[in-house]
Design an enzyme around this catalytic site. Sequence first.
Site, PDB file in Angstrom:
ATOM      1  CB  SER A   1      44.907  37.459  37.973  1.00  0.00           C
ATOM      2  OG  SER A   1      45.180  36.069  38.007  1.00  0.00           O
TER       3      SER A   1
ATOM      4  N   GLY B   1      40.626  36.915  38.438  1.00  0.00           N
ATOM      5  CA  GLY B   1      39.586  35.987  38.874  1.00  0.00           C
ATOM      6  C   GLY B   1      38.691  35.498  37.757  1.00  0.00           C
TER       7      GLY B   1
ATOM      8  CG  ASN C   1      41.095  32.321  37.701  1.00  0.00           C
ATOM      9  OD1 ASN C   1      41.844  32.119  38.657  1.00  0.00           O
ATOM     10  ND2 ASN C   1      41.111  33.467  37.037  1.00  0.00           N
TER      11      ASN C   1
ATOM     12  CG  ASP D   1      50.045  34.513  44.542  1.00  0.00           C
ATOM     13  OD1 ASP D   1      51.020  34.169  43.831  1.00  0.00           O
ATOM     14  OD2 ASP D   1      49.112  35.216  44.101  1.00  0.00           O
TER      15      ASP D   1
ATOM     16  CG  HIS E   1      48.881  35.829  40.537  1.00  0.00           C
ATOM     17  ND1 HIS E   1      48.304  35.402  41.701  1.00  0.00           N
ATOM     18  CD2 HIS E   1      47.901  35.927  39.618  1.00  0.00           C
ATOM     19  CE1 HIS E   1      47.003  35.250  41.496  1.00  0.00           C
ATOM     20  NE2 HIS E   1      46.736  35.559  40.240  1.00  0.00           N
TER      21      HIS E   1
END
Length: 190
Positions: free
Chosen positions: A13, A50, A78, A159, A162
Site C-alpha cells: 500500500s 495489503g 505487512n 491511520d 500510510h
Amino acid sequence: MAKPTRIVALGDSLTAGYGLPADAAFPVVLQKALREKGMDVEIVNGGVSGDTSAGLLARLDWMLGDGADAAIVEIGANDMLRGFDPSDTRKNIDEILDHLRERKIPFLIAGMRAAPNLGGAYAAQFEPIYPTLARKYQAPLYPFFLDGVVGEKALQLPDGLHPSKAGVERIVAGILPLTEDWLKQLSKSN
C-alpha cells in the site's frame, strides 16, 4: 526515438498510494520528479495494498510483464505488522531479488524498519534483511522507505500508518537522489 526507461515499482500500500488520489501515489510523484530532472522514465505502479513478501513473490512475473527495464522493490511492511517470522520474509525477498537478477532487471531496494511495539528482538531479526540483501546483490538501498514520515502527523493519513500526499512528497524527496544516481549508472552500463 528511444523509449522511456520502464521502471516497475513493486510493493504494498505504501507504493500503491493507499487512501490517496492516483496522481499522489509514490510511482507517479517519483516519475514526475525524475522527469523534472530530465530523465526519460515511465514508472508503473506495481503496488498492491495489503501485500506481503509472499504475495509479491507469487505475482512477480505477472507484475513485470515482458517489458521492465528496472524495478524498485518496497515490500515487507505487512509481514512486519502481522508479526511474520523475519526469516520467512527474508527468504521471500531474496527469491524476488534473485528472480529479478535472473531476468536481468536491475533493482533498487527500499528498506523498512520494525514498529517499536514489536520489541527489540524482532527488530534485530527484521531490520537487517534489507542491508544484507543489498550487499548480497550489490544493489542500491534506500534504508527506510518512510524516513521522515513516521511520527509526523502532517505527513500521515489519520491511520498513522500510510503517508499523506505531503508524506509521499517527503518520501520522494528522500529517495530521489539515490534513484537518480542509480538510473545514471544504469544508462552508463547499457
